[in-house]
Enzyme design. Structure first.
Site, mmCIF file in Angstrom:
data_model
loop_
_atom_site.group_PDB
_atom_site.id
_atom_site.type_symbol
_atom_site.label_atom_id
_atom_site.label_comp_id
_atom_site.label_asym_id
_atom_site.label_seq_id
_atom_site.Cartn_x
_atom_site.Cartn_y
_atom_site.Cartn_z
ATOM 1 N N SER A 118 0.824 -1.201 0.000
ATOM 2 C CA SER A 118 0.000 0.000 0.000
ATOM 3 C C SER A 118 0.859 1.252 0.000
ATOM 4 O O SER A 118 1.967 1.265 0.562
ATOM 5 C CB SER A 118 -0.901 0.005 1.242
ATOM 6 N N TYR A 148 -2.547 -0.131 10.011
ATOM 7 C CA TYR A 148 -2.686 -0.724 8.684
ATOM 8 C C TYR A 148 -1.387 -0.574 7.896
ATOM 9 O O TYR A 148 -0.873 -1.544 7.328
ATOM 10 C CB TYR A 148 -3.837 -0.065 7.931
#
Length: 338
Positions: free
Chosen positions: A129, A154
């Protein structure tokens, strides 16, 4: 070639599966339908694949974060390659349920690495990501930049995945490619993402929450461009020459940014949605949320040079495509099911 796709009921997973199936490959999809967002949407994606590709597509409801369940589900399944897209997504949700991220993104990634190791997989492509870059002021984000200051759990789990993959590539010579996705959107997208939330609110005449008072930039990337990049990467595993380099040896592991290479202001996104919906948005301006970053901007020189990746879809094309799908497909599905 049989490709295992984790997160096959997810947004990117469904589209990658469709692309591989369309060119004659066989796909084994797995997902465990976590209720982070609409289970109806996830099941509709799987049904969409099954209806169009018949015997080429098989699906298993299994939690890859559970090592025993994963091993049992795939015990008699031949797998050549893996596209590991399954994960617990969402920056803000990681503040509420951190354990879900450790289970799916850490334990789950380890389980997939172990599967690749013991099955002698020819290539493992996995999702990272843009969040790994943290709160940066210098742009564009380059793969060679340091990524050791994540501002959400995350992001920390995704960076940990990259490091675990590097270790397994070194120890067990598993060819791997990690892809740092930049704000993916398009038909069949995620309801927790801005494009879906803003479109839905505008069409229903509800106000939209706009964080940091609209002063944010994102490298919005259309799903068709993302799928093209994933398939390009999958077809070209990194070579393993096991040769010395400064500080150690080379490993068959590479990282790429995969984005549109064009950051857009949040206000420009809202305007594109207003035009596509032919309605004005009612905007509720709010301060920056914890865990959010101000901007993302992908440097894609390496993936363009190595794989020929070249995104072609601007917001002016991608947003109308999403709005059209939402109106003609998803809204009608919801109406039909009551």
């Amino acid at each position: 070639m049989t490709t295992l796709i984790t997160g096959a009921a997810g947004f990117i997973g469904m589209h990658v599966a469709a692309a591989l199936l369309a060119r004659g490959g066989r796909v084994i999809g797995i997902d465990n339908f976590t209720p982070y967002y609409s289970l109806e949407l996830k099941r509709a994606r799987v049904a969409h694949l099954a209806a169009r590709h018949g015997d080429q597509f098989a699906f298993k409801d299994v939690d890859f974060g559970d090592a025993n369940a994963l091993a049992q589900a795939l015990a008699d399944v031949k797998i050549d390659r893996i596209v590991h897209l399954g994960a617990q997504p969402g920056v803000r949700y990681s503040l509420e349920n951190p354990a879900a991220y450790i289970h799916s993104n850490i334990s789950g990634h380890l389980n997939i690495l172990e599967l690749a190791r013991h099955r002698t997989i020819s290539h493992l492509v996995y999702a990272s990501s843009s969040s790994v870059y943290g709160m940066r002021s210098d742009t564009p984000f380059r793969v060679t930049d340091r990524a050791d200051t994540p501002i959400s759990l995350y992001a920390a789990t995704k960076r940990a995945d990259e490091l675990m993959s590097e270790t397994y590539a070194h120890l067990f010579r598993i060819p791997q490619t990690g892809l740092r996705f930049f704000t993916v959107y398009g038909p069949w997208g995620r309801p927790d993402m801005a494009v879906w939330k803003f479109t839905e609110a505008v069409l229903q005449g509800r106000p939209i929450d706009v964080y940091n008072h609209g002063d944010m930039l994102r490298d919005f990337t259309f799903i068709d461009d993302i799928v093209n990049g994933v398939v390009l990467a999958l077809d070209r595993p990194p070579a393993d020459d096991n040769q010395p380099k400064p500080g150690g040896f080379t490993t068959p592991h590479r990282l790429y940014n995969i984005g549109n290479n064009r950051p857009e202001r949040l206000t420009d996104l809202i305007h594109a949605i207003e035009v596509a919906c032919d309605r004005k948005a009612e905007i509720n301006l709010l301060p920056m949320q914890d865990g959010d970053v101000y901007q993302t901007f992908a440097d894609i020189d390496e993936i363009s040079r190595d794989l020929g990746f070249a995104p072609t879809t601007p917001l002016a094309v991608g947003i109308p495509a999403f709005v059209d799908w939402y109106r003609k497909d998803w809204s009608q599905r919801l109406a039909a099911t009551g």
